[in-house]
Design an enzyme around this catalytic site. Structure first.
Site, PDB file in Angstrom:
ATOM      1  N   TYR A 203      -1.687  11.907 -36.029  1.00  0.00           N
ATOM      2  CA  TYR A 203      -2.623  12.444 -36.518  1.00  0.00           C
ATOM      3  C   TYR A 203      -1.830  13.329 -37.939  1.00  0.00           C
ATOM      4  O   TYR A 203      -1.116  13.746 -37.784  1.00  0.00           O
ATOM      5  CB  TYR A 203      -2.582  14.173 -35.566  1.00  0.00           C
ATOM      6  CG  TYR A 203      -2.864  13.363 -33.992  1.00  0.00           C
ATOM      7  CD1 TYR A 203      -2.509  12.567 -33.015  1.00  0.00           C
ATOM      8  CD2 TYR A 203      -4.643  14.056 -33.693  1.00  0.00           C
ATOM      9  CE1 TYR A 203      -2.911  12.787 -32.104  1.00  0.00           C
ATOM     10  CE2 TYR A 203      -5.067  13.300 -32.817  1.00  0.00           C
ATOM     11  CZ  TYR A 203      -3.908  12.994 -31.834  1.00  0.00           C
ATOM     12  OH  TYR A 203      -4.917  12.607 -30.833  1.00  0.00           O
ATOM     13  N   PRO A 295     -12.586  15.642 -30.263  1.00  0.00           N
ATOM     14  CA  PRO A 295     -11.778  14.679 -30.028  1.00  0.00           C
ATOM     15  C   PRO A 295     -10.767  14.620 -30.481  1.00  0.00           C
ATOM     16  O   PRO A 295      -9.718  14.284 -29.726  1.00  0.00           O
ATOM     17  CB  PRO A 295     -12.331  13.683 -30.369  1.00  0.00           C
ATOM     18  CG  PRO A 295     -13.350  13.959 -31.627  1.00  0.00           C
ATOM     19  CD  PRO A 295     -13.190  15.700 -31.636  1.00  0.00           C
ATOM     20  N   LYS A 299      -9.258  14.845 -25.024  1.00  0.00           N
ATOM     21  CA  LYS A 299      -9.215  15.318 -23.939  1.00  0.00           C
ATOM     22  C   LYS A 299     -10.549  14.979 -23.022  1.00  0.00           C
ATOM     23  O   LYS A 299     -11.128  15.308 -21.998  1.00  0.00           O
ATOM     24  CB  LYS A 299      -9.552  17.175 -24.115  1.00  0.00           C
ATOM     25  CG  LYS A 299      -7.596  17.528 -24.893  1.00  0.00           C
ATOM     26  CD  LYS A 299      -6.747  16.990 -23.417  1.00  0.00           C
ATOM     27  CE  LYS A 299      -5.431  17.238 -23.419  1.00  0.00           C
ATOM     28  NZ  LYS A 299      -4.444  16.965 -22.642  1.00  0.00           N
ATOM     29  N   TYR A 387      -0.470  18.307 -24.680  1.00  0.00           N
ATOM     30  CA  TYR A 387      -1.162  17.175 -24.864  1.00  0.00           C
ATOM     31  C   TYR A 387      -0.790  15.821 -23.235  1.00  0.00           C
ATOM     32  O   TYR A 387      -2.052  15.086 -23.112  1.00  0.00           O
ATOM     33  CB  TYR A 387      -0.626  16.888 -25.328  1.00  0.00           C
ATOM     34  CG  TYR A 387      -1.335  14.827 -26.866  1.00  0.00           C
ATOM     35  CD1 TYR A 387      -1.975  15.604 -28.140  1.00  0.00           C
ATOM     36  CD2 TYR A 387      -1.378  13.397 -25.764  1.00  0.00           C
ATOM     37  CE1 TYR A 387      -2.485  14.146 -28.522  1.00  0.00           C
ATOM     38  CE2 TYR A 387      -1.753  12.475 -26.428  1.00  0.00           C
ATOM     39  CZ  TYR A 387      -2.584  13.087 -28.090  1.00  0.00           C
ATOM     40  OH  TYR A 387      -3.390  11.938 -28.211  1.00  0.00           O
TER      41      TYR A 387
HETATM   42  C1  PHB Z   1      -8.819   7.245 -29.930  1.00  0.00           C
HETATM   43  O1  PHB Z   1      -8.069   6.039 -29.983  1.00  0.00           O
HETATM   44  O2  PHB Z   1     -10.037   6.605 -29.674  1.00  0.00           O
HETATM   45  C2  PHB Z   1      -8.516   8.687 -29.802  1.00  0.00           C
HETATM   46  C3  PHB Z   1      -6.839   8.699 -29.906  1.00  0.00           C
HETATM   47  C4  PHB Z   1      -6.640  10.257 -29.905  1.00  0.00           C
HETATM   48  C5  PHB Z   1      -7.386  11.347 -29.903  1.00  0.00           C
HETATM   49  C6  PHB Z   1      -8.851  10.963 -29.900  1.00  0.00           C
HETATM   50  C7  PHB Z   1      -9.084   9.352 -30.267  1.00  0.00           C
HETATM   51  O3  PHB Z   1      -7.358  12.650 -29.726  1.00  0.00           O
END
Ligand code: PHB
Ligand code: APR
Length: 401
Positions: A203, A295, A299, A387
């Site tokens: 992220y 997103p 969650k 998480y």
């Molecule tokens: C995903 O892999 O689609 C994904 C992963 C983490 C997130 C949102 C989507 O926070």
């Protein structure tokens, strides 16, 4: 008119509706599931793909763990990227061994549909004009199947029809309230036919906005970019997407996502929404029908699973022991978790996105927050336990009883 009868009428064959049907079947409770899309559409829809530890445990308990165990990617941490560096948050070390599993929602839906079709319990795709009524005494679901008019009489209706279904508006015609927040940005998501260049999710906050590196399998990378809510996907050529991803994700040590063919791309807006209460008489909402989270914390699916676990347990108590207390507590208990997860998703979102008209002060404060979250063990633990998922029953919070 064709008249049908079941114990629980379920609207929607997403993860919430299908999992509820599965759990009820294991308890010997009959249901009919209605879905207004085709099976191909439901299975092909690309959605999120991160399962909390509790979700994985539950799927094993209901006999859906086999392919998940084989093909799911177990991750013991994530990375936070900023100022051209990646910092790892080691979930297992911080939470006593907890992890997450990357397994696409459409894979889970595929498994759930296969399990349902292996039972005698009905699942109708491609239905039209679904209408729910009679929540106070005698619930009814009217719909069309091919050109036939049908009606289900049932004891309960489970509204699992997502963010654009009919159950939430039907609930809102009663005394229910909506609490909502729009975000001034969206995510451009894409699937790329290229091996992930990092084993875990990244992220990242960059001057140009948020970016997320994720994956679906050893040969498929999943990526997201913050963009404006009303952008046209046609303005995003594959080359522009890769340039932007590289710029936002690349770190000083030379790490960057592998480029490859973009297999699918789309833009989704971001919002938070909660309906209170989640029950009106004999209509119960579960999953996206009751709440939407942005997103960023991954969650949505996990929250849907937590609702369904509670609803299935409450219905089992009702049918097997004649007890209504769990049904009565369903909304309050779900909402406690919902708000806890809303808080976390909002926090992750606010920390990692650039607000379009935000000031330099805001950006520097966000960088300071990331600095803290990646250096203080207490702050890292807070992120890690949320998480990987608070326990399904206690929410990790002191019990109120
Ligand atoms: C995903 O892999 O689609 C994904 C992963 C983490 C997130 C949102 C989507 O926070
Ligand atoms: N009649 C029947 N089915 C309907 C109707 C209707 N009127 N309206 C919508 N549906 C169907 C949708 O086509 C969809 O298949 O209900 C299903 C709802 O599924 P999801 O949207 O996946 O919602 P849910 O099962 O609650 O799962 C939550 O969804 O937040 C997303 O990706 C997020 O993982 C999360 C998950």
């Amino acid at each position: 008119m064709k008249r049908l009868r079941t114990q629980v009428g379920i609207v929607g064959a997403g993860p919430a509706g299908l999992l509820l049907g599965r759990m009820l079947h294991l308890e010997g409770i009959d249901s009919i599931i209605l879905e207004n899309r085709t099976r191909d559409y439901v299975v092909g829809r690309v959605r999120a793909g991160v399962l909390e530890q509790g979700t994985v445990d539950l799927l094993h308990q209901v006999g859906l763990g086999e392919r998940l165990q084989r093909e799911g990617l177990r991750h013991c941490g994530i990375h936070l990227g900023f100022k051209r560096r990646r910092h790892r948050i080691p979930f297992d070390e911080l939470t006593g061994g907890r992890s997450i599993t990357v397994y696409g929602q459409n894979e889970l839906v595929t498994d759930l549909i296969a399990a349902r079709l292996g039972t005698e319990q009905p699942l109708y795709f491609d239905v039209r004009d679904v209408c729910v009524s009679g929540f106070d005494s005698a619930p009814r679901i009217a719909f069309h199947l091919a050109d036939e008019e049908c009606e289900i009489a049932c004891d309960f209706i489970a509204g699992c029809d997502g963010g654009h279904g009919v159950c939430r508006p039907s609930m809102l015609a009663t005394a229910a309230q909506v609490y909502e927040r729009e975000y001034p940005f969206a995510w451009l998501g894409m699937l790329a036919g290229t091996p992930p260049s990092c084993e875990e999710l990244v992220y990242a906050l960059h001057d140009r906005g948020f970016a997320l590196f994720s994956m679906r399998s050893p040969s498929i990378t999943r990526l997201y970019l913050q963009c404006a809510p009303h952008e046209d996907i046609d303005d995003w050529s594959d080359a522009r997407i890769w340039d932007e991803l590289t710029e936002r994700l690349e770190t000083a040590d030379g790490w960057r996502p592998n480029r490859g063919r973009i297999l699918q791309k789309g833009i989704t807006g971001m919002r938070s929404l909660v309906v209170e209460p989640m029950r009106c008489g004999r209509l119960f909402l579960a999953g996206d029908a009751a709440h939407i989270v942005p997103p960023t914390g991954a969650k949505g699916l996990n929250l849907a699973v937590a609702d369904v676990q509670r609803l299935a347990r409450a219905l089992a108590k009702y049918y097997h022991n004649g007890r209504e207390d769990l049904l009565d507590r369903y909304s309050d208990e779900c909402l406690r978790r919902v708000w806890s997860v809303q808080r976390f998703s909002w926090w992750m979102t606010s920390m990692l996105h650039r607000v379009p008209d935000g000031s330099e002060f805001d950006y520097r404060r966000q960088l300071a927050e990331l600095d803290y979250v990646t250096t203080s063990r207490a702050a890292m633990t807070c992120l890690a336990e949320n998480y990987t998922g608070l326990p399904f029953d206690a929410e990790g919070l002191a019990s109120k009883s």
